[in-house]
Design a protein around this motif. Structure first.
Motif, PDB file in Angstrom:
ATOM      1  N   VAL A 261       0.853  -1.181   0.000  1.00 17.70           N
ATOM      2  CA  VAL A 261       0.000   0.000   0.000  1.00 17.70           C
ATOM      3  C   VAL A 261       0.896   1.241   0.000  1.00 17.70           C
ATOM      4  N   GLY A 262       0.585   2.181  -0.874  1.00 20.27           N
ATOM      5  CA  GLY A 262       1.390   3.392  -1.002  1.00 20.27           C
ATOM      6  C   GLY A 262       2.389   3.367  -2.134  1.00 20.27           C
ATOM      7  N   ASP A 263       2.588   2.185  -2.769  1.00 25.15           N
ATOM      8  CA  ASP A 263       3.544   2.097  -3.879  1.00 25.15           C
ATOM      9  C   ASP A 263       3.041   2.867  -5.096  1.00 25.15           C
ATOM     10  N   PRO A 264       3.886   3.695  -5.713  1.00 24.95           N
ATOM     11  CA  PRO A 264       3.531   4.312  -7.002  1.00 24.95           C
ATOM     12  C   PRO A 264       3.569   3.240  -8.087  1.00 24.95           C
ATOM     13  N   ILE A 279      -5.074  -3.083  -0.480  1.00 17.79           N
ATOM     14  CA  ILE A 279      -4.937  -4.445  -0.996  1.00 17.79           C
ATOM     15  C   ILE A 279      -5.833  -5.349  -0.151  1.00 17.79           C
ATOM     16  N   ASP A 280      -6.685  -6.125  -0.807  1.00 16.63           N
ATOM     17  CA  ASP A 280      -7.535  -7.093  -0.125  1.00 16.63           C
ATOM     18  C   ASP A 280      -7.044  -8.498  -0.438  1.00 16.63           C
ATOM     19  N   ALA A 281      -6.822  -9.299   0.590  1.00 24.67           N
ATOM     20  CA  ALA A 281      -6.419 -10.698   0.437  1.00 24.67           C
ATOM     21  C   ALA A 281      -7.366 -11.565   1.251  1.00 24.67           C
ATOM     22  N   LEU A 282      -8.043 -12.490   0.579  1.00 28.13           N
ATOM     23  CA  LEU A 282      -9.020 -13.362   1.239  1.00 28.13           C
ATOM     24  C   LEU A 282     -10.080 -12.548   1.974  1.00 28.13           C
ATOM     25  N   VAL A 286      -4.882  -5.869   3.731  1.00 27.78           N
ATOM     26  CA  VAL A 286      -3.500  -6.108   4.138  1.00 27.78           C
ATOM     27  C   VAL A 286      -2.646  -4.956   3.617  1.00 27.78           C
ATOM     28  N   ASP A 287      -1.501  -4.773   4.228  1.00 27.28           N
ATOM     29  CA  ASP A 287      -0.597  -3.711   3.804  1.00 27.28           C
ATOM     30  C   ASP A 287       0.393  -4.162   2.750  1.00 27.28           C
ATOM     31  N   GLN A 293       0.392 -14.857  -4.397  1.00 25.80           N
ATOM     32  CA  GLN A 293      -0.913 -14.643  -3.787  1.00 25.80           C
ATOM     33  C   GLN A 293      -1.913 -14.068  -4.793  1.00 25.80           C
ATOM     34  N   SER A 294      -3.180 -14.443  -4.600  1.00 22.49           N
ATOM     35  CA  SER A 294      -4.277 -13.857  -5.366  1.00 22.49           C
ATOM     36  C   SER A 294      -4.914 -12.772  -4.509  1.00 22.49           C
ATOM     37  N   VAL A 295      -4.980 -11.565  -5.036  1.00 27.57           N
ATOM     38  CA  VAL A 295      -5.422 -10.416  -4.259  1.00 27.57           C
ATOM     39  C   VAL A 295      -6.287  -9.504  -5.129  1.00 27.57           C
TER      40      VAL A 295
END
Length: 444
Positions: A261-264, A279-282, A286-287, A293-295
């Protein structure tokens, strides 16, 4: 070791393939591996024992555990790639038992394309033969990180150390000339179980690992932070509810690297930029997330992003291109020729493409020697291809990423898979030039 790497190591999975000439004992090795590691169900073993007795064999023919096609059982050979899953207390495995016949070399390409390790079998009586060199060359082209040389049927060579040493030296030297980074040589007898799961008392001169021990301990994968992040978008999520009316998420599987989270980030091929907002995981926020992983990724800006786009960190984003230069493994009976119209599938994106040039074909029996301007690539041929795509593609070099550096060529008429491609610069640039406008809409 980082926390991310520790989590991956706790559930490590090794994908590996077996290869070798006909009758070198690939299926017997796989059957022995499954049997001696207690990975065969009782009813499966009973069926194999029954089939073996019908053939007049007292001991079970363990090759029957993998040769599943009727034609394979009748001929005693492997035709298709047989996939098997098994696990030990130390690791999980997915194995691909690939055919040995020259005419099925393309099946080895399929089985080894995702493998992290390849077991190349050699009959101790025959040594390194033409098909052995071919399989070593395919492993080198596919950049399989680990190669095991299993010198099989040592029982028929009186378990002699000089026989093993000579074969190991010849194969290792040939593999090194192809650029194979690592070869582990192990003397075995798949039929009797020597050095497959348990050490052999009949080869006390050998002090290395058994096949299973090596499979359980060989390094798997790498720290995901070592590779640039690549996120092919598979699906755009827009819930039609009042509660989530402004939710716009991009779902997919992270191909490589780490997203935070926060990455350009840059959306390719459009080049639009934004920042990862969430970011959503399951179903949980998440940060940080990492391959494989599938997100679901949410961006800070409302951009036009759809299936087939690639989200990548702005500082390491690949430059989209319409000119593709690659090594091609042709899989279909229909030859690939200059001028062919195909579909190119890269990640989750499929675009039209034209074969512009076939610079050379690789002679796998002569250490990757080049045969210039072959005119076509037939089934099982490996060579260079130059393509022009209708739309830009964000390609990585295959040497940098086996996932985002690979693609498939598909017949646009019936959807048949024709060719597997690996992006690279193993050949000189083609002449290029403009492509004429066709009446059928292939204008690029």
């Amino acid at each position: 070791m980082s926390t991310t790497t520790e989590r991956l190591a706790a559930t490590s999975l090794l994908r590996f393939a077996t290869a070798g000439s006909v009758d070198d004992g690939k299926s017997t090795l796989v059957g022995r591996l499954l049997h001696d590691s207690k990975s065969v169900l009782a009813d499966q073993l009973e069926a194999v024992e029954h089939a073996s007795r019908r053939r007049g064999q007292q001991a079970p023919d363990l090759a029957l555990l993998t040769d599943g096609l009727r034609a394979e059982r009748e001929q005693g050979i492997t035709i298709d790639v047989a996939y098997r899953y098994f696990a030990t207390p130390r690791r999980r495995f997915i194995l691909a038992d690939t055919p040995g016949h020259v005419q099925y070399t393309r099946n080895m390409v399929t089985g080894a394309s995702t493998a992290e390790l390849t077991v190349v079998l050699v009959d101790a009586r025959n040594g390194v033969v033409e098909q052995t060199r071919r399989h070593a060359a395919v492993a080198a082209l596919l950049r399989v990180p680990h190669v095991v040389l299993a010198v099989n049927k040592m029982d028929l060579a009186e378990y002699a150390e000089p026989v093993f040493a000579a074969i190991a030296e010849e194969f290792t030297a040939y593999a090194a000339s192809l650029g194979v980074p690592e070869v582990t040589a192990i003397p075995i007898s798949a039929l009797n179980g020597d050095n497959v799961v348990t050490p052999s008392a009949r080869m006390d001169w050998y002090g290395g690992p058994t096949i299973l021990e090596h499979l359980e301990t060989v390094p798997v994968g790498s720290d995901p932070t070592d590779a640039p992040a690549r996120f092919p978008v598979q699906y755009v999520i827009r819930p039609q509810t009042a509660e989530h009316h402004d939710y716009r998420g991009y779902a997919g599987q992270i191909a490589s690297g780490v997203l935070r989270v926060g990455d350009p980030v840059t959306v390719l091929p459009s080049g639009a930029t934004s920042t990862i907002a969430a970011i959503d995981a399951l179903g949980e926020p998440v940060d940080v997330a990492w391959a494989p992983q599938s997100v679901t990724v949410l961006l800070a800006d409302d951009l036009d992003v759809s299936r087939g786009d690639l989200i990548a960190p702005s500082r390491t984003a690949p430059a989209p291109t319409q000119d593709v230069r690659a090594t091609a493994c042709h899989l279909h009976e229909r030859p690939l020729r200059v001028g062919d119209r195909v579909l190119l599938k890269h990640g989750t994106r499929t675009v039209k493409a034209i074969v512009k040039e076939l610079p050379y074909r690789i002679n796998l029996t002569e250490g990757l020697a080049h045969e210039a301007a072959p005119g076509e690539l037939a089934a099982n041929d490996i060579g260079a291809v130059v393509l022009r795509t209708a739309q830009p593609l964000p390609l990585d070099a295959y040497a940098d990423s086996r996932l985002t550096g690979s693609f498939l060529l598909i017949d646009p008429a019936d959807g048949t898979t024709l060719t597997a491609g690996m992006v690279g610069e193993a050949f000189a640039a083609g002449n290029g030039g403009d492509c004429a406008v066709d009446d059928d809409g292939w204008d690029f």
